[in-house]
Design a protein around this motif. Structure first.
Motif, PDB file in Angstrom:
ATOM      1  N   GLU A   1     -20.260 -37.146  27.998  1.00  0.00           N
ATOM      2  CA  GLU A   1     -19.117 -36.240  27.990  1.00  0.00           C
ATOM      3  C   GLU A   1     -18.381 -36.360  29.321  1.00  0.00           C
ATOM      4  O   GLU A   1     -18.926 -36.873  30.298  1.00  0.00           O
ATOM      5  N   LEU A   2     -17.144 -35.885  29.311  1.00  0.00           N
ATOM      6  CA  LEU A   2     -16.315 -35.923  30.516  1.00  0.00           C
ATOM      7  C   LEU A   2     -16.124 -34.506  31.045  1.00  0.00           C
ATOM      8  O   LEU A   2     -15.971 -33.561  30.263  1.00  0.00           O
TER       9      LEU A   2
ATOM     10  N   VAL B   1     -10.846 -42.021  24.280  1.00  0.00           N
ATOM     11  CA  VAL B   1     -10.359 -41.156  23.190  1.00  0.00           C
ATOM     12  C   VAL B   1     -11.460 -40.252  22.640  1.00  0.00           C
ATOM     13  O   VAL B   1     -11.175 -39.284  21.935  1.00  0.00           O
ATOM     14  N   ASP B   2     -12.730 -40.581  22.943  1.00  0.00           N
ATOM     15  CA  ASP B   2     -13.813 -39.666  22.559  1.00  0.00           C
ATOM     16  C   ASP B   2     -14.050 -38.605  23.629  1.00  0.00           C
ATOM     17  O   ASP B   2     -14.700 -37.591  23.371  1.00  0.00           O
ATOM     18  N   LEU B   3     -13.566 -38.882  24.831  1.00  0.00           N
ATOM     19  CA  LEU B   3     -13.876 -37.992  25.953  1.00  0.00           C
ATOM     20  C   LEU B   3     -12.869 -36.854  26.087  1.00  0.00           C
ATOM     21  O   LEU B   3     -13.190 -35.793  26.608  1.00  0.00           O
ATOM     22  N   LEU B   4     -11.650 -37.126  25.639  1.00  0.00           N
ATOM     23  CA  LEU B   4     -10.637 -36.059  25.691  1.00  0.00           C
ATOM     24  C   LEU B   4      -9.531 -36.388  24.705  1.00  0.00           C
ATOM     25  O   LEU B   4      -9.452 -37.511  24.196  1.00  0.00           O
ATOM     26  N   ASN B   5      -8.702 -35.407  24.445  1.00  0.00           N
ATOM     27  CA  ASN B   5      -7.561 -35.622  23.558  1.00  0.00           C
ATOM     28  C   ASN B   5      -6.466 -36.314  24.365  1.00  0.00           C
ATOM     29  O   ASN B   5      -5.917 -35.727  25.301  1.00  0.00           O
ATOM     30  N   PRO B   6      -6.133 -37.557  24.012  1.00  0.00           N
ATOM     31  CA  PRO B   6      -5.247 -38.344  24.880  1.00  0.00           C
ATOM     32  C   PRO B   6      -3.789 -37.886  24.858  1.00  0.00           C
ATOM     33  O   PRO B   6      -2.977 -38.450  25.586  1.00  0.00           O
TER      34      PRO B   6
ATOM     35  N   GLU C   1      -6.015 -25.689  30.928  1.00  0.00           N
ATOM     36  CA  GLU C   1      -5.835 -24.700  29.866  1.00  0.00           C
ATOM     37  C   GLU C   1      -4.898 -25.247  28.777  1.00  0.00           C
ATOM     38  O   GLU C   1      -5.230 -25.256  27.592  1.00  0.00           O
ATOM     39  N   ARG C   2      -3.729 -25.722  29.215  1.00  0.00           N
ATOM     40  CA  ARG C   2      -2.695 -26.135  28.262  1.00  0.00           C
ATOM     41  C   ARG C   2      -3.177 -27.264  27.360  1.00  0.00           C
ATOM     42  O   ARG C   2      -2.954 -27.253  26.167  1.00  0.00           O
ATOM     43  N   TYR C   3      -3.884 -28.263  27.960  1.00  0.00           N
ATOM     44  CA  TYR C   3      -4.296 -29.430  27.163  1.00  0.00           C
ATOM     45  C   TYR C   3      -5.760 -29.369  26.763  1.00  0.00           C
ATOM     46  O   TYR C   3      -6.304 -30.340  26.268  1.00  0.00           O
TER      47      TYR C   3
END
Lengths: 365, 365
Positions: B150-151, B110-115, B175-177
């Motif tokens: 980071e991811l 959850v820190d690496l990307l918006n789930p 792009e979308r997410y």
């Protein structure tokens, strides 16, 4: 003791094999076996013991303190190939470390030393290093030999004797028969470390490989220690045939180099670091260049023979012992009273790997 | 197709094993098996295919010409560790290359990307690299990440799908997410070699590892190519734990370095040669220093967790997969809302070999 029973056991265990040279049959130990070291050869009832391995210290101070319990002699370690010279039934023969009769050295013994020593000392085994640019085994030479080869004796033994003669006896024979000898630096104690370090730094500057220490005691314990620059020379030569070398080749030399630098206070020398990097880059670039030009990585060797047939024997011998390295004749011609042989050693793994990489093939690692 | 019969065969052949993570049992392919690659995992009827190996070209020009028959995309190759992120029965999970569920990455997803991407695309498999100084697997980071991890996503697949989605679809999802992505340099042809070379030289200056080429065609053929400076970084890190590394470690990197230098016109750069030599010397001297001070060669790692239990799981996991490398806990404490874990990896062969050499023991080589 090596008797027929022992030899039969070694043969049965495949630690020894029958070999043949010019009508002479003999047993050759291909591996250490029950206290008898690799390279030992048996001609009928005459045994020439193998030249024992000498352990290496990478840390000089702690190495000398740990290894030696008495004063020790120090001699130059010359970077050539190890031979044992003997006279057997009126024939002078040169044995390699592995116990082969070397067609090249055998042919050239009379150029390497005055053979009259064998008339006076018929059972003698002269152990030494053959070195020079014109040898069939090793790339390179030592800086003080610019052509052909020379011999440097460092130990003297006898047929059917496992041990070498004492240091004083060796020196007196070298003196009496004017035998070519490695440089002998004298007798030292642990406390002489600064003096030893000075000699080593000088050897390093001269690109001489290093030294052998021999304890002045009945056990005759030995150790070797090498300088740093020789590792850079080795690394450049190794980078050229990188993919044909055993995996530990570079690791070992880097370890020796850095430990020498660390102990002798050279570790921050920028010039040395540059030389190390350059050695890798130059060696491998040269191999790449060869693949571009000749589609293979190879080295050309040359050496001189008194008798043509010995050159032919050498080529056959090299093909047999070379493993995966291929031997190809370039030229064999008379020149200045000798037969000059030129041949290539082709390194198939380096050739294949570099060709494939340069063609752009995929590597999965 | 992976069905129960196939899985049973793989298990029987020891190419797959049962694994367990936090009550979740799954089958993990420990080796390639009949077209299914290592790292593939099976949760009941859901298969997450392993991330396939990408072959490396060491010669860029001939490599691109030989490998690609259509234009290709070029992306940055980030030097971290490979993960596949999925949502399985409402749980976010991170799989390593080998198919383990990574306690660290799973904790930090959850820190690496918006789930929320997984809410809209529940079957998605996000393939990417996790990189940063505070990771439990790899020494070092990339220069543009100074803390934590980071991811960077580089491929998107789906559960039960062996192939990745097409490049345009991937870009539109990124792009979308707003998914964190590796840098994408665009679409190139063989004729763009000068432009590609320029990008690579710039990446090299910035100490970024290299690039991945992905053919814009149904077969989605791929190749990687790395810059030279990263090899020097690797060699310094490798020299530090030299005796614990696989034998090919240095050879491969020297070959990559020199071929890059040769092709990109850097081969006569004295500075580069000095850096290469320095890398070896510094790496090994540092290890020697550690042995003098601590009697062992080790590296300290640290990483942050949201949940304490995942830190404990990670230590257990590392001990299990580490082979001969030993894991020892230094500290696990709360800090700024995270659990900060610090542990050492102790390299037993480097520790043992260097200790022994520094004590002056004999080495027979």
């Amino acid at each position: 003791m090596i008797n027929q029973d022992f030899i039969d056991k070694a043969l049965a265990a495949h630690r020894a094999v029958w070999s043949e040279y010019d009508g002479l049959r003999y047993v050759r130990f291909v591996d250490d076996f029950q206290g008898i070291c690799r390279g030992t050869v048996v001609f009928g009832d005459q045994v020439v013991y193998g030249y024992p391995s000498i352990g290496r210290v990478l840390a000089l101070n702690s190495g000398l303190r740990g290894q030696f319990h008495a004063p020790f002699w120090m001699e130059e370690k010359v970077d050539g190939f190890n031979v044992r010279l003997i006279k057997l039934n009126h024939r002078l023969l040169a044995l390699t470390r592995g116990g082969f009769i070397c067609p090249f050295t055998t042919d050239r013994i009379v150029d390497l030393l005055n053979p009259h020593v064998f008339e006076h000392e018929p059972d003698i085994v002269l152990c030494g290093e053959v070195v020079g640019p014109d040898n069939p085994y090793m790339e390179g030479s030592v800086p003080y030999i610019k052509q052909d080869v020379e011999l440097f004796v460092f130990d003297i033994g006898a047929i059917n004797q496992k041990r070498f003669m004492g240091y004083a006896d060796k020196e007196s024979l070298i003196e009496r028969y004017q035998l070519p000898s490695v440089q002998r630096f004298g007798r030292f104690q642990i406390n002489d470390l600064p003096k030893i370090g000075e000699i080593l730094l000088q050897l390093n500057i001269e690109y001489r490989e290093g030294v052998i220490f021999k304890e002045d005691s009945p056990r005759d314990h030995r150790a070797k220690y090498t300088t740093s620059n020789i590792n850079i020379v080795d690394i450049e030569a190794g980078a050229y045939t990188m993919f044909d070398l055993p995996p530990e080749y570079f690791k070992n030399r880097i370890a020796r180099l850095v430990l020498f630098m660390d102990e002798q206070g050279l570790s921050s020398t920028v010039e040395l670091q540059q030389q190390l990097g350059e050695a890798y880059v130059r060696g491998l670039l040269e191999a790449i260049q060869q693949v571009h030009e000749h589609h293979k990585v190879f080295r050309t060797f040359r050496c001189r023979f008194r008798q043509r047939e010995n050159a032919v024997k050498l080529l056959k011998h090299l093909s047999e012992i070379g493993g995966h390295v291929q031997i190809t004749l370039r030229e064999l011609k008379e020149q200045d009273g000798y037969w000059l042989l030129e041949f290539d050693k082709v390194f198939p793994k380096s050739s294949g790997t570099l060709s494939s990489l340069l063609k752009g093939s995929l590597l999965f690692d």
